[in-house]
Design a protein around this motif. Sequence first.
Motif, short mmCIF file in Angstrom:
data_model
loop_
_atom_site.label_atom_id
_atom_site.label_comp_id
_atom_site.label_asym_id
_atom_site.label_seq_id
_atom_site.Cartn_x
_atom_site.Cartn_y
_atom_site.Cartn_z
N ASP A 290 20.51 -55.53 -17.23
CA ASP A 290 21.25 -54.28 -17.11
C ASP A 290 20.46 -53.14 -17.76
O ASP A 290 19.31 -53.33 -18.20
CB ASP A 290 22.66 -54.41 -17.70
CG ASP A 290 22.67 -54.53 -19.23
OD1 ASP A 290 21.63 -54.32 -19.88
OD2 ASP A 290 23.75 -54.82 -19.77
N SER B 292 24.46 -50.46 -8.79
CA SER B 292 25.50 -51.37 -9.26
C SER B 292 26.34 -51.83 -8.08
O SER B 292 26.41 -51.16 -7.04
CB SER B 292 26.40 -50.70 -10.31
OG SER B 292 27.12 -49.63 -9.74
N LEU C 14 21.93 -52.10 -12.67
CA LEU C 14 20.84 -53.09 -12.59
C LEU C 14 19.51 -52.43 -12.94
O LEU C 14 19.06 -51.52 -12.25
CB LEU C 14 20.79 -53.68 -11.18
CG LEU C 14 19.74 -54.74 -10.91
CD1 LEU C 14 20.06 -56.02 -11.68
CD2 LEU C 14 19.65 -55.03 -9.40
N THR D 90 26.32 -57.17 -9.61
CA THR D 90 25.95 -56.80 -10.98
C THR D 90 27.15 -56.80 -11.92
O THR D 90 27.00 -56.45 -13.10
CB THR D 90 25.31 -55.40 -11.00
OG1 THR D 90 26.30 -54.42 -10.67
CG2 THR D 90 24.15 -55.32 -10.02
#
Length: 477
Positions: free
Chosen positions: A123, A91, A34, A29
């Motif tokens: 995100d 993440s 995420l 990520t």
Amino acid sequence: DVDLGNITGVPIPPSSIGEVLTIPIRINTGEKQLAAYNILIVFDPSVLVPLLEEVKSLVPQSKGSVDLRASLSTSGDQITIAAVIHNSKVSGSTEGVLVAQLRFVSLRADVTLISGIASQLLDTTIGDPQEIGLVDTVFQAGTIPVQIGLGLQRKNRLAPNGNDPSVDMKLNRSHKVQRQRKTNTLIRGDANCDGELNLKDPIRINDYIASRNTDFQTSLGKLIASKVSECQTNLGLASDDVSFLDPDGSKLIEGIDATFLLDVIVRNFFFAEIQYERMDWPSCTLAITVSLFNEVGGKPRNETKVLVDLASQKFHSTFYNNLLATTSLITTYKGSPTLYGGLVEARQVELGIFQVNLSVADVQVDSMGLSVIQIADPTAIMSPNWKFFSGLDDSPAYNSALIYSASEVGLGLSSNISRLHGYSPWITVHEPATQGCGYVSSTTVSATKTSITTTSTTRISTTILSRTSSSLSFSST
């Protein structure tokens, strides 16, 4: 970036014929959190059989609550996964973070390859999630070899770059499909009004619900109220009309709308529209047509089924006898002695178009409720594998629990079709028949609007600051 297999050593260890292979999925990520991911896995179905029911999230509850949907392509060589992570704390950077797993059963000795495409990674930017990396990119790790049976080598079919040409061809085909979905005109499912159906849309619905629950007074709530107002202006809608957030047309915006969009993205379910027309003498039938389609008007999977629930407030002997004479009748028992009507299977007259013709000669019923049940293609391994399209249920028109037994309905149902707290119909046909069966106007209902073509139009309308969030308004045409 998305990676398949183990971090160290061989990504996927060698296995024996008939053995179950577990393949972890990791996402890099870039240190961002995420919020959602949509990925496509390509494999050779002549070597590997996917266990779709065992595709599952591996995100711990402490890191977020995951709503995940998966499907198998009609060609049988691709798995699509779409997931939204609520309150995400997920993440990972270089080695990626473990998010899900796949399982396959090996059929024969071979060295086969698995690869895929990261369609979209998002995100957790509040109210406006941003892309992580580029959309529709092939996994950076490339194709992952899977050895089945000991001592096999099969490099003769690999290109100089180590890739399998057949896998590359499938990836190119998938890229083409993704591009077509993005360039075709969007006709449904655009909850955030950006011209596309993607993971930002279910997130927008979830954000709207969270904002509504706090009367739009939080920082998220104020942002979402502004974005919804902008959508209404761009779409030419009234300030209380948020039908673009109601993809299943229930007239209530709820979490199931976001889940429904995930199912549409992976092609488990499809948008629906119902139309009826009462035919004059001598036919004296109520012709009911249901259409299924994806966000750009594409057709559903071949084996998708459609059922129509017919309902009335009281028992009417003529209506009941006409139902019994309907060849596509499944049952007239709805799980309660105070629910009247029945369930019929709509006949597919062409791909995506389903019809029911019901005799209404001399049927003295003030109103008849119509609802739609969509049953997913058998390749969709999920429970429930049906979607009930009905009206607003906060004050149900039919108060008793509706239960259609899976064993009685058949058609591959994974569970009973049920509305345990009662339900309201998706559309109501007023005075469906009179003696002499005169003509009544045709009507269409979809997930975004209801229109009575010869008399009036009905707009699904939801007030932004209302927790119950639904009302109906009428205007003459």
